[in-house]
Design a protein around this motif. Structure first.
Motif, PDB file in Angstrom:
ATOM      1  N   ARG A 269       0.780  -1.102  -0.236  1.00  0.00           N
ATOM      2  CA  ARG A 269      -0.040  -0.101   0.023  1.00  0.00           C
ATOM      3  C   ARG A 269       0.911   1.188   0.124  1.00  0.00           C
ATOM      4  O   ARG A 269       0.245   2.439  -0.029  1.00  0.00           O
ATOM      5  CB  ARG A 269      -0.872   0.057   1.199  1.00  0.00           C
ATOM      6  N   CYS A 270       2.083   1.104   0.113  1.00  0.00           N
ATOM      7  CA  CYS A 270       3.173   2.382   0.306  1.00  0.00           C
ATOM      8  C   CYS A 270       3.321   3.340  -0.919  1.00  0.00           C
ATOM      9  O   CYS A 270       3.195   2.661  -1.923  1.00  0.00           O
ATOM     10  CB  CYS A 270       4.476   1.956   0.743  1.00  0.00           C
ATOM     11  N   PRO A 271       2.890   4.415  -0.861  1.00  0.00           N
ATOM     12  CA  PRO A 271       3.079   5.223  -1.869  1.00  0.00           C
ATOM     13  C   PRO A 271       4.615   5.885  -2.434  1.00  0.00           C
ATOM     14  O   PRO A 271       4.848   6.375  -3.201  1.00  0.00           O
ATOM     15  CB  PRO A 271       2.118   6.663  -1.669  1.00  0.00           C
TER      16      PRO A 271
ATOM     17  N   ALA B 205      10.801   2.202  11.102  1.00  0.00           N
ATOM     18  CA  ALA B 205      11.248   0.879  10.211  1.00  0.00           C
ATOM     19  C   ALA B 205      10.726   1.198   8.758  1.00  0.00           C
ATOM     20  O   ALA B 205       9.541   0.788   8.422  1.00  0.00           O
ATOM     21  CB  ALA B 205      10.529  -0.228  10.874  1.00  0.00           C
ATOM     22  N   CYS B 206      11.675   1.748   8.103  1.00  0.00           N
ATOM     23  CA  CYS B 206      11.447   2.004   6.658  1.00  0.00           C
ATOM     24  C   CYS B 206      12.682   2.093   5.788  1.00  0.00           C
ATOM     25  O   CYS B 206      13.563   2.806   6.304  1.00  0.00           O
ATOM     26  CB  CYS B 206      10.519   3.165   6.559  1.00  0.00           C
ATOM     27  N   HIS B 207      12.866   1.618   4.335  1.00  0.00           N
ATOM     28  CA  HIS B 207      14.161   1.455   3.885  1.00  0.00           C
ATOM     29  C   HIS B 207      14.571   2.952   3.370  1.00  0.00           C
ATOM     30  O   HIS B 207      15.740   3.256   3.278  1.00  0.00           O
ATOM     31  CB  HIS B 207      14.061   0.507   2.480  1.00  0.00           C
TER      32      HIS B 207
ATOM     33  N   ILE C 107      14.082  -3.583  -2.797  1.00  0.00           N
ATOM     34  CA  ILE C 107      14.373  -3.947  -1.500  1.00  0.00           C
ATOM     35  C   ILE C 107      13.087  -3.943  -0.517  1.00  0.00           C
ATOM     36  O   ILE C 107      12.980  -4.632   0.696  1.00  0.00           O
ATOM     37  CB  ILE C 107      15.451  -2.839  -0.867  1.00  0.00           C
ATOM     38  N   CYS C 108      12.114  -3.155  -0.767  1.00  0.00           N
ATOM     39  CA  CYS C 108      10.936  -2.888   0.047  1.00  0.00           C
ATOM     40  C   CYS C 108      10.142  -4.496  -0.083  1.00  0.00           C
ATOM     41  O   CYS C 108       9.297  -4.530   0.771  1.00  0.00           O
ATOM     42  CB  CYS C 108       9.985  -1.774  -0.402  1.00  0.00           C
ATOM     43  N   ARG C 109      10.390  -5.061  -1.208  1.00  0.00           N
ATOM     44  CA  ARG C 109       9.502  -6.270  -1.426  1.00  0.00           C
ATOM     45  C   ARG C 109      10.347  -7.235  -0.712  1.00  0.00           C
ATOM     46  O   ARG C 109       9.797  -8.381  -0.550  1.00  0.00           O
ATOM     47  CB  ARG C 109       9.259  -6.446  -2.926  1.00  0.00           C
TER      48      ARG C 109
HETATM   49  S1  SF4 Z   1      10.183   0.213   3.344  1.00  0.00           S
HETATM   50 FE1  SF4 Z   1       9.256   2.435   3.720  1.00  0.00          FE
HETATM   51  S2  SF4 Z   1       9.311   2.999   1.240  1.00  0.00           S
HETATM   52 FE2  SF4 Z   1       9.599   0.799   1.305  1.00  0.00          FE
HETATM   53  S3  SF4 Z   1       7.486   0.118   1.297  1.00  0.00           S
HETATM   54 FE3  SF4 Z   1       8.147   0.168   3.516  1.00  0.00          FE
HETATM   55  S4  SF4 Z   1       7.302   2.180   3.953  1.00  0.00           S
HETATM   56 FE4  SF4 Z   1       7.335   2.014   1.925  1.00  0.00          FE
END
Ligand code: SF4
Ligand code: ATP
Ligand code: ATP
Ligand code: MG
Ligand code: MG
Lengths: 320, 332
Positions: free
Chosen positions: B299-301, B325-327, B307-309
């Motif tokens: 769902r992330c915009p 917690a986010c790349h 890497i996110c997947r």
């Molecule tokens: S790591 Fe951050 S940018 Fe990547 S999908 Fe998750 S929330 Fe979105």
């Protein structure tokens, strides 16, 4: 002429313990393509107003007096046949409080929409009704291929959209949404509010949004009526209401809503609890909880009067 | 307000998924609802710590695990320096006197067949805190007065159905505070109440927190209220903490795309303010099979790439006390 003009509507529930005076002398108007919010706390009579407008009260519910003028004709005086042929679904459609959880689990959503269409427009064929169901799905942002799903295959937000689609099945001129955001998460709620705003624009229909949450009403409405214990205590343009609420209850209600954008919140509350409507207080129904209450407030019911254009208040403090 | 009262380390609660008989024959693998999937935070003395997130994100499960009303699958819960996940039921008893819970629904959380007096006295009796019946009654009267059910004699002999919603929630609060708890889990304690009485209940909780010097885990989905009530906040999504920090950091200066989206969606009770925005599509996925990598990536915009997947971002400290917690932030 407003699309809907309600005058002195009074609805009681005739119970063994006496009449519950759920709605008393309530007046308001909704213009064409406008949205009105109906706000107030639990049990103040919001749903009773909605059920009265469509004349679908339970057997003990009675409209005791008043007029409900829809396009100039009085709904209170109409026969069941007239209501079915001209008002329900076609004139006014209601998304019931908690409707999304009341969808019939054993029928596909499509069948439920088709049924609604066939009851109110007997000339429409099943084929046409099914086509319309798909169009409605598209209109409310659902994938039309999913009309064949059962309710349990939908998430909460999708069910709410399906309920909106169903309400729109016969092109109503006025859509009433009773607590459209309750039980939805904030993200999904924002999606539904956006949909309501878009539908109003796209279809230029009128809207009544019923909610105990003022922030849902500020998001969707042009005017607002604030109810307390069966009465509308104040009615105004929404911006005016928030800038200059005049009724002490409206003031306290607005002040008690925390906002995520404000720096400070004062934890304002209104002492006491709303009264039992079997036996509402004399005079102004709010006097027992009002910090400005005067002698006259106990004795005499304040008149609901227009203090400036389109701004109505019922309070002895206001307007002499 | 500095020492740590409670430390939660890598807490997990997986509920086995009940499959139908035939499905369970076919599917060899046991499936789990990963309600809480490895979270860590601490709560300091006299702190109100908010736990927010959408429905199903694991807030209630976290609260119940901490009090061991349900057994955690994994992780440690260190209360006043001791790991309480290892305690026997008997040892747990002395901790129970210091921890209480207030449930969301004032209509269901009180036993309808008990009087207010018995409801409030029950923890005193079970935990054998008072020495005599007279002392119990005195304590009950004292706390009922404090929560504003005055005179106490007028309420003690009533049953829950003879009380309004606000009064019931006061009874629940009285019951929680009658044993001087050091720590209280308040699970959406006012969401069922009308706004005009909410503030009163919250003020009451705040004053009791001060008086008894207790700490709170305040579970809520109402970010507007959390902003004004909590010292620190953690935002949960599908069993994980996405962002954590002081209220100013998380609400006024959110960093995680999910927190940003949540805050943008909150409606503001002011017709001249901005309209709520829909930044993310769809709804929260099932916790049975949470998305790979970052759970929010579907769902992330702001997805930044493969890497996110693929990789789960760790909760790391971006500025003092502010964890994300986010790349976007971990790959600098
Ligand atoms: S790591 Fe951050 S940018 Fe990547 S999908 Fe998750 S929330 Fe979105
Ligand atoms: N069938 C009924 N018989 C008797 N009293 C009723 C009936 N339905 C509603 N009432 C009473 O009428 C009053 C108004 O109820 P209504 O459902 O219209 O309130 P509401 O504003 O919609 O509340 P909520 O926000 O909880 O939905 C309440 O005091 C309620 O208890
Ligand atoms: N006893 C249980 N057995 C199986 N699954 C459960 C159980 N309790 C909770 N769950 C699941 O765990 C997940 C987290 O639930 P939890 O009640 O902790 O969420 P929450 O954040 O408190 O949500 P809400 O805001 O709706 O109260 C949900 O998917 C829920 O269905
Ligand atoms: Mg209602
Ligand atoms: Mg919960």
């Amino acid at each position: 002429m407003p699309l809907l003009d309600v005058r002195n509507l009074t609805t009681y529930y005739m119970t063994r313990r006496g009449p519950v005076r759920a709605v008393e002398d309530v007046s308001f108007a909704v213009e064409k393509a406008q949205a009105m919010g109906l706000a107030g706390e639990s049990g103040c009579g919001k749903t009773t107003i909605a059920l009265s407008l469509l004349r679908i009260l339970p057997p003990e519910g009675k409209i005791v007096r008043g007029q409900i003028l829809f396009e100039g004709k009085d709904i209170v005086k109409m026969s069941e046949k007239e209501l079915r042929e001209h008002i329900r679904w076609k004139g006014i459609a209601l998304i019931f409080q908690g409707a999304m959880n009341a969808l019939n689990p054993v029928y596909k959503i499509k069948e439920q929409i088709v049924e609604a269409i066939k009851i109110h427009e007997p000339n429409v064929t099943k084929r046409e009704a099914e086509e319309r169901a798909k169009k409605l799905f598209e209109l409310v942002g659902l994938d039309p291929s999913r009309v064949d799903n059962y309710p349990h295959e939908f998430s909460g937000g999708m069910k709410q959209r399906a309920c909106i689609a169903m309400a729109l099945a016969c092109n109503p001129k006025l859509l009433i949404a009773d607590e459209p955001g309750t039980a939805l998460d904030v993200v999904v709620q924002a999606q539904i509010l956006k949909l309501l705003r878009e539908l109003k624009e796209k279809l230029s229909i009128s809207l009544i949004v019923i909610s105990h949450d003022l922030s849902l009403i500020t998001e969707t409405c042009d005017t607002i009526a604030i109810m307390y214990a069966g009465k509308i205590v104040e009615f105004a343009d929404i911006v005016e209401m928030f800038k200059k609420p005049l009724h002490p209850y409206a003031q306290a209600l607005i002040e008690s809503f925390p906002s995520i954008s404000s720096k400070k919140y004062k934890f304002v509350s209104i002492p006491g609890a709303p009264p039992n409507l079997l036996n509402p207080p004399s005079g102004c129904r709010f006097h027992e909880r009002c910090k400005y209450a005067m002698d006259i407030c106990k004795k005499k019911e304040p008149e609901f009067k227009e203090v400036s254009k389109g701004h109505f208040v019922a309070c002895h403090l206001v307007g002499g | 307000m500095s020492e740590t009262l409670l430390k939660v380390e890598n807490l997990k609660k997986w509920f086995p998924l009940k499959l139908g008989f035939f499905r369970s024959l076919v599917s060899k693998k046991l499936l789990y609802v990963r309600a809480v999937d490895g979270i860590s935070f601490d709560i300091k003395n006299e702190e109100i710590f908010g736990l927010a997130g959408e429905s199903g994100s694991g807030k209630t499960t976290t609260g119940r695990c901490i009090l061991r009303l349900i057994e955690p699958t994994d992780g440690r819960i260190i209360f006043e320096g001791r790991d309480i996940t290892k305690l026997t039921p008997d040892e747990m008893k002395s901790f129970r006197r210091r921890m209480q819970i207030i449930f969301q629904d004032p209509y269901e959380s009180l036993n309808p067949r008990m009087t207010v007096e018995d409801i409030v006295a029950e923890p005193l009796r079970i935990l054998r805190i008072a020495n005599s019946e007279d002392e119990i009654i005195a304590k009950v009267k004292e706390i009922l007065t404090k929560v504003g059910l005055t005179p106490p004699e007028e309420f003690m002999f009533r049953y829950p159905h003879e009380l309004s919603g606000g009064q019931r929630q006061r009874v629940a609060i009285a019951r929680a505070f009658v044993i001087n708890p050091k720590f209280v889990v308040a699970d959406e304690p006012v969401s069922m109440l009308d706004v005009s009485i909410r503030a009163e209940i919250l003020k009451l909780m705040l004053s009791l927190t001060k008086e008894y010097r207790s700490s709170f885990l305040y579970i809520t989905h109402d970010l507007a209220l959390a902003k004004h009530l909590c010292n620190r906040i953690a935002i949960m999504y599908l069993g994980k903490i996405m962002e954590m920090g002081t209220t100013e950091q998380v609400i006024d200066n959110p960093l995680h795309p999910y927190t940003k989206a949540l805050i943008a969606a909150v409606p503001i009770p002011d017709p001249t303010a901005r309209r709520s925005e829909v930044v993310i599509k769809g709804e929260i996925p099932s916790p049975v099979n949470p998305p790979s990598g970052c759970r929010f990536h579907t769902r992330c915009p702001s997805v930044i790439g493969e890497i996110c997947r693929k990789e789960e971002p760790e909760l790391i400290e971006i500025e003092k006390g502010h964890f994300v917690a986010c790349h976007i932030y971990s790959k600098k």
